[in-house]
Design an enzyme around this catalytic site. Structure first.
Site, PDB file in Angstrom:
ATOM      1  N   HIS A 125      -2.620   7.530   7.023  1.00  0.00           N
ATOM      2  CA  HIS A 125      -1.619   8.415   6.402  1.00  0.00           C
ATOM      3  C   HIS A 125      -2.265   9.719   5.931  1.00  0.00           C
ATOM      4  O   HIS A 125      -1.649  10.781   6.019  1.00  0.00           O
ATOM      5  CB  HIS A 125      -0.990   7.740   5.173  1.00  0.00           C
ATOM      6  CG  HIS A 125       0.240   6.938   5.475  1.00  0.00           C
ATOM      7  ND1 HIS A 125       1.367   7.488   6.036  1.00  0.00           N
ATOM      8  CD2 HIS A 125       0.529   5.629   5.263  1.00  0.00           C
ATOM      9  CE1 HIS A 125       2.304   6.541   6.163  1.00  0.00           C
ATOM     10  NE2 HIS A 125       1.817   5.402   5.705  1.00  0.00           N
TER      11      HIS A 125
ATOM     12  N   GLN B  80       3.232  10.022   1.134  1.00  0.00           N
ATOM     13  CA  GLN B  80       4.526   9.310   1.161  1.00  0.00           C
ATOM     14  C   GLN B  80       5.378   9.609  -0.070  1.00  0.00           C
ATOM     15  O   GLN B  80       6.568   9.317  -0.076  1.00  0.00           O
ATOM     16  CB  GLN B  80       4.296   7.798   1.255  1.00  0.00           C
ATOM     17  CG  GLN B  80       3.653   7.365   2.557  1.00  0.00           C
ATOM     18  CD  GLN B  80       3.521   5.851   2.617  1.00  0.00           C
ATOM     19  OE1 GLN B  80       2.541   5.300   2.141  1.00  0.00           O
ATOM     20  NE2 GLN B  80       4.508   5.186   3.177  1.00  0.00           N
TER      21      GLN B  80
ATOM     22  N   GLY C 239       0.857  -1.181   0.000  1.00  0.00           N
ATOM     23  CA  GLY C 239       0.000   0.000   0.000  1.00  0.00           C
ATOM     24  C   GLY C 239       0.889   1.226   0.000  1.00  0.00           C
ATOM     25  O   GLY C 239       2.047   1.153   0.426  1.00  0.00           O
TER      26      GLY C 239
ATOM     27  N   HIS D  51      -4.419   1.492   7.529  1.00  0.00           N
ATOM     28  CA  HIS D  51      -3.066   2.072   7.597  1.00  0.00           C
ATOM     29  C   HIS D  51      -2.948   3.240   6.613  1.00  0.00           C
ATOM     30  O   HIS D  51      -2.433   4.312   6.958  1.00  0.00           O
ATOM     31  CB  HIS D  51      -2.048   0.967   7.295  1.00  0.00           C
ATOM     32  CG  HIS D  51      -0.613   1.410   7.254  1.00  0.00           C
ATOM     33  ND1 HIS D  51       0.336   0.930   8.141  1.00  0.00           N
ATOM     34  CD2 HIS D  51       0.057   2.262   6.426  1.00  0.00           C
ATOM     35  CE1 HIS D  51       1.509   1.492   7.867  1.00  0.00           C
ATOM     36  NE2 HIS D  51       1.371   2.298   6.819  1.00  0.00           N
ATOM     37  N   GLU D  52      -3.437   3.023   5.376  1.00  0.00           N
ATOM     38  CA  GLU D  52      -3.292   4.069   4.345  1.00  0.00           C
ATOM     39  C   GLU D  52      -4.182   5.272   4.645  1.00  0.00           C
ATOM     40  O   GLU D  52      -3.766   6.411   4.440  1.00  0.00           O
ATOM     41  CB  GLU D  52      -3.594   3.509   2.948  1.00  0.00           C
ATOM     42  CG  GLU D  52      -2.686   2.367   2.489  1.00  0.00           C
ATOM     43  CD  GLU D  52      -1.198   2.622   2.673  1.00  0.00           C
ATOM     44  OE1 GLU D  52      -0.767   3.786   2.652  1.00  0.00           O
ATOM     45  OE2 GLU D  52      -0.464   1.628   2.883  1.00  0.00           O
TER      46      GLU D  52
ATOM     47  N   CYS E 106       6.151   0.226   7.369  1.00  0.00           N
ATOM     48  CA  CYS E 106       5.741   1.341   6.524  1.00  0.00           C
ATOM     49  C   CYS E 106       6.925   1.752   5.660  1.00  0.00           C
ATOM     50  O   CYS E 106       8.051   1.837   6.164  1.00  0.00           O
ATOM     51  CB  CYS E 106       5.308   2.510   7.409  1.00  0.00           C
ATOM     52  SG  CYS E 106       4.790   3.961   6.494  1.00  0.00           S
ATOM     53  N   LEU E 107       6.665   1.998   4.377  1.00  0.00           N
ATOM     54  CA  LEU E 107       7.762   2.380   3.475  1.00  0.00           C
ATOM     55  C   LEU E 107       8.413   3.697   3.896  1.00  0.00           C
ATOM     56  O   LEU E 107       9.565   3.949   3.559  1.00  0.00           O
ATOM     57  CB  LEU E 107       7.251   2.495   2.033  1.00  0.00           C
ATOM     58  CG  LEU E 107       6.789   1.189   1.362  1.00  0.00           C
ATOM     59  CD1 LEU E 107       6.334   1.459  -0.059  1.00  0.00           C
ATOM     60  CD2 LEU E 107       7.883   0.142   1.385  1.00  0.00           C
TER      61      LEU E 107
HETATM   62 ZN    ZN Z   1       2.682   3.535   5.759  1.00  0.00          ZN
END
Ligand code: ZN
Length: 172
Positions: A139, A55, A50, A135-136, A93-94
């Site tokens: 963000h 991000q 995701g 999660h997304e 998380c990236l």
């Molecule tokens: Zn993340």
């Protein structure tokens, strides 16, 4: 050309902003479909499941999720219903590389979103799919999994180091 975009890493302040709603006009611009393609490539290149627009440096309410049927874009997504049933599972998380933590999330969510064509759709998700969506969407509200983690299960030293380093960083 589809590009891999630079990832914005914690503690970059863009990750803490409330993202703005995408307008119908914005949806129709070629830049918007380009952004989705670039986000997909960026997610796949970084082995993510995701990715949210902040991000990659865009503070707009857009995220993509990797599913069995390909990329699912979420545009102005909303969680309409959350199950009482929760599950704890490990997340990463990236934007916070090499850090992992146990996060409690609803097992099932009902979501509304708009498609890239501007049509509203609603659907239900469970398990990992529901987890990634939550999660997304977090963000888009400036919330990170480390805020919710009951326990940091990996990379605690890395996280502490990142927290000390309050300046803006851009990773590639
Ligand atoms: Zn993340």
């Amino acid at each position: 050309m589809v590009e891999v975009l630079p990832l914005q890493l914690y503690p970059n302040p863009i990750l803490r902003q409330i993202s703005s709603v995408v307008s119908k006009e914005e949806l129709q611009k070629p830049e918007f479909s380009q952004l989705l393609l670039d986000m997909e490539k960026t997610m796949l290149e970084n082995s993510g499941i995701g990715l949210a627009a902040p991000q990659v440096g865009r503070s707009i309410r857009v995220a993509i999720i990797k599913t069995e049927d390909g990329m699912l874009p979420l545009i102005n997504p909303k969680i309409l219903k959350r199950s009482w049933k929760k599950e704890v599972d490990e997340e990463g998380c990236l934007s916070i590389p090499k850090v992992y933590g146990d996060v409690r999330r609803s097992f099932k969510v009902k979501v509304s979103t708009i498609t890239p064509r501007g049509e509203e759709v609603k659907f239900e998700a469970t398990g990992l799919f529901a987890r990634v969506i939550q999660h997304e969407i977090d963000h888009l509200n400036g919330v990170l999994f480390i805020d919710k983690a009951k326990k940091i299960t990996g990379g605690k030293d890395i996280l502490d180091e990142m927290k000390k380093n309050g300046e803006t960083k851009t990773g590639v």
